[in-house]
Design an enzyme around this catalytic site. Structure first.
Site, short mmCIF file in Angstrom:
data_model
loop_
_atom_site.label_atom_id
_atom_site.label_comp_id
_atom_site.label_asym_id
_atom_site.label_seq_id
_atom_site.Cartn_x
_atom_site.Cartn_y
_atom_site.Cartn_z
N LYS A 115 -10.67 15.02 -8.36
CA LYS A 115 -9.93 14.29 -7.10
C LYS A 115 -8.62 13.38 -8.30
O LYS A 115 -7.44 13.36 -8.10
CB LYS A 115 -9.68 14.29 -6.44
CG LYS A 115 -11.00 15.38 -5.73
CD LYS A 115 -10.21 16.93 -5.65
CE LYS A 115 -11.29 18.21 -5.93
NZ LYS A 115 -10.80 18.86 -5.52
N LYS A 139 -11.93 7.26 -1.58
CA LYS A 139 -12.35 9.15 -1.67
C LYS A 139 -12.84 8.66 -2.66
O LYS A 139 -13.28 8.79 -3.87
CB LYS A 139 -11.16 9.92 -1.74
CG LYS A 139 -10.31 9.64 -0.27
CD LYS A 139 -9.02 10.90 -0.65
CE LYS A 139 -7.84 10.97 0.72
NZ LYS A 139 -7.40 11.79 0.56
N GLY A 152 -11.64 18.02 -0.26
CA GLY A 152 -12.43 18.49 1.36
C GLY A 152 -12.54 17.84 2.42
O GLY A 152 -13.33 18.79 3.46
N GLU A 171 -6.77 5.05 -1.57
CA GLU A 171 -5.50 5.86 -1.10
C GLU A 171 -5.03 5.31 0.34
O GLU A 171 -5.95 4.49 0.96
CB GLU A 171 -5.57 6.96 -0.47
CG GLU A 171 -5.41 8.15 -2.27
CD GLU A 171 -5.06 9.48 -1.68
OE1 GLU A 171 -5.34 9.34 -0.65
OE2 GLU A 171 -4.57 10.93 -2.76
N HIS A 195 -13.10 19.08 9.26
CA HIS A 195 -12.75 19.53 8.04
C HIS A 195 -12.85 21.01 7.59
O HIS A 195 -12.57 21.63 6.52
CB HIS A 195 -13.30 19.55 6.49
CG HIS A 195 -12.68 17.81 6.71
ND1 HIS A 195 -12.07 16.71 6.97
CD2 HIS A 195 -14.13 16.80 7.29
CE1 HIS A 195 -11.75 15.74 6.60
NE2 HIS A 195 -13.23 15.38 7.12
N GLU A 201 -5.17 17.23 -3.11
CA GLU A 201 -5.58 17.99 -3.84
C GLU A 201 -4.58 19.15 -4.18
O GLU A 201 -4.01 19.71 -3.82
CB GLU A 201 -6.64 18.42 -2.28
CG GLU A 201 -7.95 16.63 -2.71
CD GLU A 201 -8.82 17.40 -1.21
OE1 GLU A 201 -9.17 18.53 -1.49
OE2 GLU A 201 -9.64 16.67 -1.49
N ASN A 233 -6.10 23.16 -5.04
CA ASN A 233 -7.36 24.15 -4.59
C ASN A 233 -7.13 25.68 -5.57
O ASN A 233 -6.01 26.02 -5.52
CB ASN A 233 -7.96 25.00 -3.27
CG ASN A 233 -7.92 23.97 -2.59
OD1 ASN A 233 -8.61 23.21 -2.82
ND2 ASN A 233 -7.44 24.01 -1.25
N ARG A 242 -8.35 28.15 -6.73
CA ARG A 242 -8.61 30.00 -5.58
C ARG A 242 -7.72 30.26 -4.72
O ARG A 242 -6.24 29.53 -3.96
CB ARG A 242 -9.75 29.41 -5.09
CG ARG A 242 -9.54 28.74 -3.49
CD ARG A 242 -10.75 28.29 -3.47
NE ARG A 242 -10.40 27.56 -1.30
CZ ARG A 242 -10.49 25.89 -1.69
NH1 ARG A 242 -11.18 25.84 -2.50
NH2 ARG A 242 -9.92 26.23 -0.52
C1 MV4 Z 1 -6.02 11.86 4.19
C2 MV4 Z 1 -5.59 11.42 5.64
C3 MV4 Z 1 -5.09 10.26 5.46
N1 MV4 Z 1 -4.60 9.15 4.42
N2 MV4 Z 1 -5.83 10.54 2.63
C4 MV4 Z 1 -9.63 14.77 4.73
C5 MV4 Z 1 -9.32 16.40 3.36
C6 MV4 Z 1 -8.96 15.79 2.03
N3 MV4 Z 1 -8.66 16.66 2.17
C7 MV4 Z 1 -8.47 15.02 2.55
N4 MV4 Z 1 -8.72 14.29 3.92
C8 MV4 Z 1 -7.32 13.15 4.69
N5 MV4 Z 1 -7.35 12.46 3.40
C9 MV4 Z 1 -4.92 9.90 3.02
N6 MV4 Z 1 -4.49 9.25 2.47
C10 MV4 Z 1 -6.03 12.22 6.12
C11 MV4 Z 1 -7.56 13.00 5.79
C12 MV4 Z 1 -8.36 14.22 7.10
C13 MV4 Z 1 -7.61 15.43 7.03
C14 MV4 Z 1 -6.46 15.99 6.63
C15 MV4 Z 1 -6.58 17.09 6.51
C16 MV4 Z 1 -6.43 17.41 7.57
C17 MV4 Z 1 -7.77 17.75 7.85
C18 MV4 Z 1 -8.13 15.93 8.26
C19 MV4 Z 1 -8.99 15.49 9.39
C20 MV4 Z 1 -8.91 14.56 9.19
C21 MV4 Z 1 -8.94 13.68 7.93
#
Ligand code: MV4
Length: 449
Positions: free
Chosen positions: A116, A158, A164, A200, A235, A287, A289, A291
């Site tokens: 990542k 992270k 994910g 972040e 998620h 991110e 993906n 696929r």
């Molecule tokens: C975040 C965020 C808030 N701020 N990054 C969760 C899955 C991963 N792909 C990234 N995620 C998140 N990253 C920052 N800087 C909140 C989440 C997150 C989230 C993101 C997308 C869909 C559902 C979520 C549920 C909780 C947290």
């Protein structure tokens, strides 16, 4: 042109690939575990090979078994579907070393996006807007503290090997950073064997907006707009739609072009999804993906394209069958993921389907490998069907979803269908007023008997 391809997956996505292949005049080979001998993908393929015992690790994830299945059947290419080996760079390398074609991106692209920090560095370099935060990995607690005082709390730590939603910790204030940093690191070490983390700014109420991209591997690429996948539980996406109710045509064109230019520059091959958080009119890359995604049908519905057909075409070295100027949005599409799970806990409920009836009619697509009398095995994902509806606008898609859910019959196991009936009674769902936290909050107040 390929004569025969092997589908290294099961369930609805295996059927999805077999269907595209058949329409292209390509033979398909199903692989299956002993638990899936009676599965629909085995029946629907032209040939099938048993590749191992029920656990995924010994069958659908067994690289030697899958390569051997290609060798005995003469399949020239492998479509991985989603999950399983779809984002395994080592697998792609082995496939190519055996003179076979992987229907997907290169091992190198998968490797870049799988780490990542490298993914974010790459996207930043390509002009894609990212969440403010650390420049690469954060090696020490001291470095973390200095950085967080600078960017301001809340922050999120992270794991570079995560993704994910795995291996993330939020720190609300300076008092939390030590615990967040240490636990993120130790959990990452335990889960992925890699304790490198990055930091972040934590966005508190974003939407999850993802851009579908597609490249020909020769420097040409397009975007197919966005999907709003904000309705998630732990998620896991539950309800996805395209176009996003909060995204304007101008925003779509702008972020879409940024994304298609980025993947064109790296000669990306096939389908990809660039995930963003969207808050206060800004997109922040999180991110990518590499696929085909579960929710790809909503994009197919509004653009009228077959993404799997295109994946197979570009894997053969053929050009894509459309360019950016051929792509226009028609209407609105929604997908709901129907899982064999018991509410309110979402506890997996494998078992025998005593009666199954798929909805149909105008604007309704049901991607499912279920049939009357099928026994859902306990070894795999609980997704049993995707119901995709398409209408002229969002309101008609929602009423079509209500109509189609009413026609659906799945007897014998508990499913998540009652959740969708309940969601359709919510004003926020009709107005599109939701973010990534909406569903979890709603579940707490509404499903907590
Ligand atoms: C975040 C965020 C808030 N701020 N990054 C969760 C899955 C991963 N792909 C990234 N995620 C998140 N990253 C920052 N800087 C909140 C989440 C997150 C989230 C993101 C997308 C869909 C559902 C979520 C549920 C909780 C947290």
């Amino acid at each position: 042109m390929f004569d025969k391809i092997l589908v290294a997956n099961r369930g609805e996505i295996a059927l999805r690939v077999i269907r595209a292949a058949r329409e292209m005049g390509i033979q398909s080979v199903a692989v299956h575990s002993t638990a899936d001998a009676d599965a629909m993908h085995v029946r629907m393929a032209d040939e099938s090979v048993c590749i191992g015992p029920p656990p995924g690790a010994e069958s659908y994830l067994s690289i030697p078994a899958i390569i051997a299945a290609c060798e005995v059947t003469g399949a020239q290419a492998i479509h991985p579907g989603y999950g399983f080996l779809s984002e395994n760079a080592t697998f792609v390398q082995i496939v190519e070393d055996h003179g076979l074609t992987f229907i997907g991106p290169t091992a190198e692209h998968i490797r870049i996006m799988g780490d990542k920090i490298t993914a974010k560095d790459t996207m930043k370099e390509l002009g894609v807007p990212c969440v403010p935060g650390s420049d690469g990995g954060v090696p020490t607690l001291e470095a973390a503290k200095t950085l967080c005082d600078d960017i301001g709390y809340p922050v999120i730590v992270k794991a570079t090997a995560g993704g994910g939603g795995r291996g993330m910790k939020v720190a609300t204030s300076a008092a939390d950073i030590e615990t967040a940093f240490r636990t993120a690191r130790s959990e990452a070490k335990a889960a992925f064997g890699n304790d490198e983390v990055y930091i972040e700014k934590y966005l508190t109420t974003p939407r999850h907006i993802e851009i579908q991209v597609f490249g020909d591997g020769k420097g040409k690429a397009v975007h197919l707009g966005e999907r709003d996948c904000s309705l998630q539980r732990r998620h896991q996406k539950v309800f996805e739609e395209a176009p996003g109710p909060a995204i304007s045509p101008e925003e779509r064109a702008r972020i879409g072009k940024t994304c298609s230019d980025a993947v064109a520059r790296i000669n990306y091959t096939g389908a990809g999804t660039i995930e963003f958080l969207y808050e206060n009119g800004e997109f922040y890359f999180i991110e990518m993906n590499t696929r085909l995604q579960v929710e790809h049908p909503v994009t197919e519905a509004i653009f009228g394209v077959d993404l799997v057909r295109e994946q197979i075409r570009v894997a053969e070295g053929l050009p894509m069958s459309f360019g950016q100027d051929d792509l226009a949005i028609n209407g609105h599409a929604i997908e709901v993921r129907i899982n064999a799970e018991k509410l309110p806990e979402f506890a997996p409920r494998p078992g025998k389907i005593t009666q199954f009836h798929a909805p149909g009619g105008l604007g309704v697509r049901m991607d499912s490998a279920l049939y009357d009398g099928y026994s859902i095995p306990p070894y795999y994902d609980s997704l049993i069907a995707k119901l995709i509806v398409h209408g002229q606008d969002r309101a008609s898609a929602l009423s079509r979803l209500h109509r189609a859910l009413g026609e659906l019959i799945v007897d014998g196991v508990d499913t998540t269908v009652p959740l969708f009936h309940a969601l359709l009674a919510e004003d926020d769902i009709h107005s599109g007023n939701y973010n990534i936290h909406w569903l979890e909050k709603w579940l707490q107040t509404n499903l907590q008997d």
